[in-house]
Design an enzyme around this catalytic site. Structure first.
Site, PDB file in Angstrom:
ATOM      1  N   ASN A 171       0.872  -1.173   0.000  1.00 31.31           N
ATOM      2  CA  ASN A 171       0.000   0.000   0.000  1.00 31.31           C
ATOM      3  C   ASN A 171       0.913   1.227   0.000  1.00 31.31           C
ATOM      4  O   ASN A 171       1.492   1.572   1.027  1.00 31.31           O
ATOM      5  CB  ASN A 171      -0.882  -0.049   1.264  1.00 31.31           C
ATOM      6  CG  ASN A 171      -1.706   1.206   1.457  1.00 31.31           C
ATOM      7  OD1 ASN A 171      -1.770   2.066   0.562  1.00 31.31           O
ATOM      8  ND2 ASN A 171      -2.338   1.317   2.607  1.00 31.31           N
ATOM      9  N   TRP A 172       1.030   1.839  -1.159  1.00 28.88           N
ATOM     10  CA  TRP A 172       1.981   2.969  -1.293  1.00 28.88           C
ATOM     11  C   TRP A 172       1.433   4.247  -0.643  1.00 28.88           C
ATOM     12  O   TRP A 172       2.142   5.216  -0.511  1.00 28.88           O
ATOM     13  CB  TRP A 172       2.298   3.223  -2.767  1.00 28.88           C
ATOM     14  CG  TRP A 172       3.116   2.145  -3.424  1.00 28.88           C
ATOM     15  CD1 TRP A 172       3.460   0.918  -2.904  1.00 28.88           C
ATOM     16  CD2 TRP A 172       3.698   2.186  -4.745  1.00 28.88           C
ATOM     17  NE1 TRP A 172       4.215   0.216  -3.819  1.00 28.88           N
ATOM     18  CE2 TRP A 172       4.371   0.957  -4.951  1.00 28.88           C
ATOM     19  CE3 TRP A 172       3.694   3.137  -5.772  1.00 28.88           C
ATOM     20  CZ2 TRP A 172       5.046   0.663  -6.144  1.00 28.88           C
ATOM     21  CZ3 TRP A 172       4.365   2.848  -6.953  1.00 28.88           C
ATOM     22  CH2 TRP A 172       5.038   1.635  -7.132  1.00 28.88           C
TER      23      TRP A 172
ATOM     24  N   GLU B 109      -6.800   4.733   7.802  1.00 30.52           N
ATOM     25  CA  GLU B 109      -6.527   6.146   7.500  1.00 30.52           C
ATOM     26  C   GLU B 109      -7.721   6.786   6.792  1.00 30.52           C
ATOM     27  O   GLU B 109      -7.997   7.969   6.983  1.00 30.52           O
ATOM     28  CB  GLU B 109      -5.238   6.259   6.671  1.00 30.52           C
ATOM     29  CG  GLU B 109      -4.020   6.007   7.557  1.00 30.52           C
ATOM     30  CD  GLU B 109      -2.798   5.434   6.852  1.00 30.52           C
ATOM     31  OE1 GLU B 109      -2.738   5.474   5.610  1.00 30.52           O
ATOM     32  OE2 GLU B 109      -1.906   4.939   7.578  1.00 30.52           O
TER      33      GLU B 109
ATOM     34  N   GLU C 128      -5.558  -5.018  10.483  1.00 29.19           N
ATOM     35  CA  GLU C 128      -4.527  -4.005  10.689  1.00 29.19           C
ATOM     36  C   GLU C 128      -4.827  -3.264  11.990  1.00 29.19           C
ATOM     37  O   GLU C 128      -5.612  -2.298  11.989  1.00 29.19           O
ATOM     38  CB  GLU C 128      -4.533  -3.000   9.535  1.00 29.19           C
ATOM     39  CG  GLU C 128      -4.189  -3.603   8.201  1.00 29.19           C
ATOM     40  CD  GLU C 128      -3.561  -2.578   7.268  1.00 29.19           C
ATOM     41  OE1 GLU C 128      -2.448  -2.812   6.818  1.00 29.19           O
ATOM     42  OE2 GLU C 128      -4.177  -1.523   7.050  1.00 29.19           O
TER      43      GLU C 128
ATOM     44  N   SER D 111       3.241  -2.444  10.330  1.00 30.19           N
ATOM     45  CA  SER D 111       4.681  -2.561  10.609  1.00 30.19           C
ATOM     46  C   SER D 111       5.272  -3.918  10.215  1.00 30.19           C
ATOM     47  O   SER D 111       6.161  -4.425  10.903  1.00 30.19           O
ATOM     48  CB  SER D 111       4.975  -2.235  12.081  1.00 30.19           C
ATOM     49  OG  SER D 111       4.632  -0.884  12.351  1.00 30.19           O
TER      50      SER D 111
ATOM     51  N   GLY E 236       4.940   1.216   4.760  1.00 30.96           N
ATOM     52  CA  GLY E 236       6.292   1.777   4.642  1.00 30.96           C
ATOM     53  C   GLY E 236       7.279   0.878   3.914  1.00 30.96           C
ATOM     54  O   GLY E 236       7.999   1.336   3.007  1.00 30.96           O
TER      55      GLY E 236
END
Ligand code: PGA
Length: 252
Positions: A8-9, A95, A160, A205, A227
């Site tokens: 997931n960019w 998000e 998540e 993470s 990330g």
């Protein structure tokens, strides 16, 4: 079942660095015993789907609107995303739930729109740190699942924990295994037999140093990676960890 290793960019990467990253993944993904997916920003979908054509790397979007067309300035519909070459779409990421006040009902409507357009939804669920500390994680995740997934849902679920996203912290292996077992039970009771084989990704993470142990846990069907998906070597190291788990559990 093959695991799905999904990047997931988020709101990262522009044309030049995104194309370079996709080209590296294209070269390296051949022959892996897992499925590989990248979800770049929508501006890159069309270009990168051309870069990745004929490769094992699939491409997905990070959101879609619940309506197929109409007066929704700035939004993109599921059919538009499909046109741009995407085959997957992430829905209900924490998000988006936080930044855009997306409720389970909104996610539910988006899931139906995605499926109608031929996209495979990846529906994200997960508790906040306060909810985990209060011991309410199963209640929260169970409610998100039953309210976000239509009874005929076909797709992928991503667990998540909100407090693990971008923080470098992960739940213990026992906690991940327990939650994935709980999600499996909930999927089977909500969806029937279809819930049995559905992939349940872990996200939050994930990095090369913890991927091997996370991907080997029961009921973990892959990873959703933020990330670490922005660095080809890190993302590929996670895919290789999944590949090694697959080869260890079903030797050829
Ligand atoms: P992270 O993000 O890997 O940077 O923690 C995961 C996600 O938000 O999907």
């Amino acid at each position: 079942m093959r695991q799905l290793i999904a990047g997931n960019w988020k709101m990262n990467m522009r044309l030049e660095d995104g194309a370079a990253l996709a080209a590296k993944l294209r070269r390296a993904a051949d022959g892996l015993a897992c499925d590989v997916l990248i979800c770049p920003p929508a501006t890159l979908l069309l270009t990168l789907s051309a870069t990745l054509i004929g490769s094992p790397v699939a491409i997905g979007a990070q959101d879609c609107h619940a309506k197929p067309s109409g007066a929704h300035t700035g939004d993109l519909s599921a059919p538009q995303i499909r046109d741009a070459g995407a085959t997957y779409v992430i829905l209900g990421h924490s998000e988006r739930r936080a930044d855009h006040a997306e409720s389970d009902a909104v996610v539910h409507a988006k899931v139906q729109a995605a499926v109608a357009a031929g996209l495979t939804p990846i529906v994200c669920v997960g508790e906040t740190e306060a909810q985990r500390l209060a011991g309410a994680q199963n209640e929260v995740v169970g409610a998100q699942l039953t309210a976000s997934l239509p009874p005929d849902f076909q797709g992928v679920v991503a667990y998540e924990p909100v407090w693990a996203i971008g923080t470098g912290r992960t739940p213990s292996e026992a906690d991940v295994a327990a939650m994935h077992g709980f999600i499996r039970q909930t999927l089977v009771s909500h969806l029937g037999a279809a819930g049995q084989g559905m992939r349940i990704l872990y996200g939050g993470s994930v990095k090369p140093s913890n991927a091997a142990s996370l991907m080997a846990l029961p009921e973990v069907g892959g990873a959703l990676i933020g990330g670490a998906s922005l660095v080809a070597e890190d993302f590929l190291a996670i895919a290789h960890a999944s590949d090694a788990v697959a080869r260890a559990t079903s030797p050829r």
